[in-house]
Structures are given as structure tokens and as C-alpha cells.
Write an enzyme that holds these catalytic residues in place. Structure first.
Site, PDB file in Angstrom:
ATOM      1  N   ASP A  66      63.487 -10.975  58.333  1.00 18.60           N
ATOM      2  CA  ASP A  66      64.915 -12.239  57.670  1.00 18.60           C
ATOM      3  C   ASP A  66      63.658 -13.037  58.313  1.00 18.60           C
ATOM      4  O   ASP A  66      64.788 -14.628  58.510  1.00 18.60           O
ATOM      5  CB  ASP A  66      65.837 -11.644  58.464  1.00 18.60           C
ATOM      6  CG  ASP A  66      66.730 -11.297  57.986  1.00 18.60           C
ATOM      7  OD1 ASP A  66      66.851 -10.883  56.673  1.00 18.60           O
ATOM      8  OD2 ASP A  66      68.195 -10.566  58.551  1.00 18.60           O
ATOM      9  N   ARG A  91      66.941  -9.337  64.836  1.00 22.26           N
ATOM     10  CA  ARG A  91      66.477 -10.853  65.098  1.00 22.26           C
ATOM     11  C   ARG A  91      65.640 -11.757  65.948  1.00 22.26           C
ATOM     12  O   ARG A  91      65.311 -13.311  65.852  1.00 22.26           O
ATOM     13  CB  ARG A  91      67.188 -11.741  64.331  1.00 22.26           C
ATOM     14  CG  ARG A  91      67.701 -11.376  62.695  1.00 22.26           C
ATOM     15  CD  ARG A  91      68.091 -12.177  61.572  1.00 22.26           C
ATOM     16  NE  ARG A  91      67.545 -13.585  61.500  1.00 22.26           N
ATOM     17  CZ  ARG A  91      67.763 -14.610  60.326  1.00 22.26           C
ATOM     18  NH1 ARG A  91      69.320 -14.381  60.554  1.00 22.26           N
ATOM     19  NH2 ARG A  91      67.030 -15.093  60.219  1.00 22.26           N
ATOM     20  N   ARG A 136      78.908 -15.772  63.181  1.00 23.26           N
ATOM     21  CA  ARG A 136      77.500 -15.525  64.659  1.00 23.26           C
ATOM     22  C   ARG A 136      77.351 -17.125  65.372  1.00 23.26           C
ATOM     23  O   ARG A 136      77.883 -16.231  67.020  1.00 23.26           O
ATOM     24  CB  ARG A 136      76.704 -16.759  63.578  1.00 23.26           C
ATOM     25  CG  ARG A 136      76.561 -14.868  62.338  1.00 23.26           C
ATOM     26  CD  ARG A 136      75.710 -13.935  62.725  1.00 23.26           C
ATOM     27  NE  ARG A 136      75.686 -13.214  61.335  1.00 23.26           N
ATOM     28  CZ  ARG A 136      74.349 -13.134  60.763  1.00 23.26           C
ATOM     29  NH1 ARG A 136      73.409 -13.829  60.760  1.00 23.26           N
ATOM     30  NH2 ARG A 136      74.048 -12.120  60.366  1.00 23.26           N
ATOM     31  N   HIS A 165      77.855 -17.304  58.030  1.00 20.27           N
ATOM     32  CA  HIS A 165      76.717 -18.955  58.768  1.00 20.27           C
ATOM     33  C   HIS A 165      77.797 -19.822  57.527  1.00 20.27           C
ATOM     34  O   HIS A 165      78.430 -19.507  56.982  1.00 20.27           O
ATOM     35  CB  HIS A 165      76.170 -19.449  57.812  1.00 20.27           C
ATOM     36  CG  HIS A 165      74.324 -18.207  59.156  1.00 20.27           C
ATOM     37  ND1 HIS A 165      73.050 -17.359  58.680  1.00 20.27           N
ATOM     38  CD2 HIS A 165      75.254 -17.977  60.642  1.00 20.27           C
ATOM     39  CE1 HIS A 165      73.123 -17.020  59.405  1.00 20.27           C
ATOM     40  NE2 HIS A 165      73.590 -17.433  60.783  1.00 20.27           N
ATOM     41  N   CYS A 259      68.882 -21.532  53.536  1.00 22.63           N
ATOM     42  CA  CYS A 259      68.652 -20.839  54.314  1.00 22.63           C
ATOM     43  C   CYS A 259      67.034 -20.369  54.594  1.00 22.63           C
ATOM     44  O   CYS A 259      66.930 -20.404  55.961  1.00 22.63           O
ATOM     45  CB  CYS A 259      68.985 -18.510  54.014  1.00 22.63           C
ATOM     46  SG  CYS A 259      71.453 -19.090  53.587  1.00 22.63           S
TER      47      CYS A 259
HETATM   48  N1  ARG Z   1      69.610 -11.679  56.629  1.00 21.71           N
HETATM   49  C1  ARG Z   1      70.313 -12.311  57.509  1.00 21.71           C
HETATM   50  C2  ARG Z   1      71.298 -12.244  58.858  1.00 21.71           C
HETATM   51  O1  ARG Z   1      72.219 -11.775  58.829  1.00 21.71           O
HETATM   52  C3  ARG Z   1      70.467 -13.823  56.290  1.00 21.71           C
HETATM   53  C4  ARG Z   1      70.587 -15.418  57.443  1.00 21.71           C
HETATM   54  C5  ARG Z   1      70.625 -16.535  55.968  1.00 21.71           C
HETATM   55  N2  ARG Z   1      70.606 -17.618  56.370  1.00 21.71           N
HETATM   56  C6  ARG Z   1      71.220 -18.579  56.623  1.00 21.71           C
HETATM   57  N3  ARG Z   1      70.917 -20.030  57.168  1.00 21.71           N
HETATM   58  N4  ARG Z   1      72.424 -18.912  55.638  1.00 21.71           N
HETATM   59  O2  ARG Z   1      71.282 -13.651  59.831  1.00 21.71           O
END
Ligand code: ARG
Length: 271
Positions: A66, A91, A136, A165, A259
Site C-alpha cells: 500500500d 502499513r 482511521r 478516509h 491517494c
Molecule cells: N489500502 C489502503 C488502505 O486501506 C488504501 C489507502 C488509500 N489512501 C487514501 N488516501 N485514501 O489503507
């Protein structure tokens, strides 16, 4: 509408994969075409260069699929960079990689005290910092953002797990205006958005479901997923120039153009 030249940080999806699921878009059993992902990403990069923007690259790290989503690498405003702390252990190792890049690039560094996924959840809109929470970025980190950057922080409560997000539910079009999906926000946050941005573009679920709101605007040109045709038409009616890009492979991880793009804001004069 005036376009401002921007400086971006991007990360080539050399090691892209979907082998864990931390949002509802990710299905580790579905196939991913990495070569196609790279070509689609290269096209996005070329679009930025054609618009006159500068693109810097951070080296991708094997085992961090990612990492292509550079927006989650930090928040960079007025020459200050706040590093990130990811919610998910998968991550976690991206954070020091991005931190090292910012430090080497000469930004003034700040470390997060709570979960904070960078520009994925933190968007500068005029003189306000819009900060998402609910999935998040921790609400507690919003106070730190305000201390570090000195912009009033407005908390945005996200309520739909598909729009986990802030940058999947809202995009900043210019100093005055945003586009967003109202139902991705709590009733109170919707009321705040109406108050702050009475002229905002309200996106439809159909456009948000192709990550149409994961767009990058320079104030005049808006780069967005080409599948978001309704939103693109609305933006053109408002006088923006739209540029559609296909990031179908990266969307399998829940990401779009924004992203993949971290804005590096040098200082007040070149925000
Ligand atoms: N797979 C990543 C996650 O879930 C995607 C992140 C996408 N980034 C964003 N800025 N929305 O963290």
C-alpha cells in the site's frame, strides 16, 4: 479560475498487491495486474507533469503493497511535515520510510502522538484544516494537527466504511469550494460542511463508488477517476477543466488519484 503549480510526492506501485483487507474495497482473493497498475500510475504522473506540476518520487519498499498511497505518508503544510501512525500493523513500516524522505528533503519534522493517516484524512481547505475520523485517524490527533500547523481544525465524522478516509468522501476544489458525498458524514458534520461551504458540489453515491471524490485539483484542473462521469460533468459546468484517469487496479485496494499523491506545501507563499 487560477491554477497553482504544485509539488507532489508519489510512490511507484512496483510492489503493489492486495494481500490483506483493511477496508471494504480489498479482496485478497481477487487477481491484481501489477504491470497494469504501474502503467496506470505512470499515466497519472504524466498528467501532473503535463499540467506543469513537479513530481518527486519516494523509493517503494518490498513487502509494503500500500506504499503507493503516498497521501497516507504524511501531512505537509508551510514547510512542516507531520509523520504518520497507521491504524493497521500491515502499513506500520511505511511511516518511517516516508518520515526519512521528509527529513532528507529538509522539512521541519513533527511526530504523531496518535493514529494519523496523513492527507488521507487531513485536507487543507482555504484556511481550515478538515480532519476526518471514525475509521482511521484518531480524534485525539486533530488537536495535535492544530498545534503543529496553526490552522483551525474542523473534525469531520465519517460514517460509511466504504469511505474510510476523508479523501474518499470529500475533495478540495479551490480555496473556497469542496465537493463531497453528504451521506458519508454524520448529520452534525454535514451541517458544518453546509455552513463552511454553501457553494459546495454535492456528489452522488454513483460517483463516490468509483472513488470520484478521490480527486486532485490545482484550482482549475481536476484530475479524477474517468469512471466518475457525473461528477466530471458537474465540475465542468462549474468552470473546472476535468482530466479523467483510469486507476482500476489501485481501486482494488481502495485508492484513487488523490491517494497516490501527497501535496508538498513549501511555505506560505507557495501553499
Ligand atoms: N489500502 C489502503 C488502505 O486501506 C488504501 C489507502 C488509500 N489512501 C487514501 N488516501 N485514501 O489503507
Amino acid at each position: 479560475m487560477d491554477a497553482t503549480r504544485q509539488r507532489f510526492l508519489m510512490c511507484r506501485p512496483t510492489y503493489f498487491a492486495v494481500d490483506y483487507a483493511i477496508n471494504p474495497w480489498m479482496d485478497p482473493t481477487a487477481p491484481v495486474d501489477v504491470d497494469l497498475a504501474v502503467r496506470q500510475w505512470e499515466r497519472l504522473r504524466e498528467v501532473y507533469l503535463d499540467l506543469g506540476h513537479t513530481v518527486e518520487e519516494i523509493a517503494p519498499v518490498p513487502g509494503l503493497p500500500d506504499m503507493v498511497f503516498a497521501a497516507n505518508g504524511g501531512t505537509v503544510i508551510d514547510g512542516r511535515a507531520m509523520a504518520v501512525q497507521f491504524r493497521d500493523p500491515q502499513r506500520a513500516d511505511e511511516a518511517p520510510a516516508y518520515r526519512a524522505w521528509f527529513e532528507a528533503a529538509g522539512f521541519e519534522m513533527y511526530d504523531p502522538k496518535h493514529v494519523n493517516e496523513g492527507e488521507g484524512d487531513v485536507l487543507l481547505a482555504g484556511d481550515h484544516l478538515l480532519a476526518g475520523t471514525g475509521f482511521r485517524t484518531a480524534h485525539a490527533s486533530h488537536a495535535q494537527l492544530q498545534e503543529v500547523f496553526g490552522y483551525p481544525v474542523i473534525t469531520m465524522q465519517l460514517v460509511d466504511p466504504r469511505f474510510y478516509h476523508l479523501d474518499t468522501a470529500l475533495t478540495v476544489l479551490d480555496e473556497r469550494t469542496v465537493a463531497y458525498l453528504p451521506e458519508a458524514f454524520s448529520p452534525g458534520s454535514q451541517a458544518v460542511l453546509r455552513r463552511l461551504f454553501p457553494d459546495a458540489v454535492h456528489a452522488t453515491l454513483a460517483d463516490a463508488e468509483v472513488l470520484g471524490l478521490n480527486a486532485v485539483s490545482d484550482g482549475r484542473h481536476v484530475v479524477l477517476p474517468e469512471q466518475a462521469t457525473g461528477l466530471a460533468a458537474t465540475l465542468r459546468d462549474r468552470g473546472y477543466q476535468t482530466i479523467g484517469v483510469d486507476l482500476s487496479e489501485l481501486r482494488k485496494a481502495g485508492g484513487g488519484p488523490k491517494c497516490c499523491t501527497l501535496r508538498l506545501r513549501q511555505g506560505k507563499a507557495n501553499r
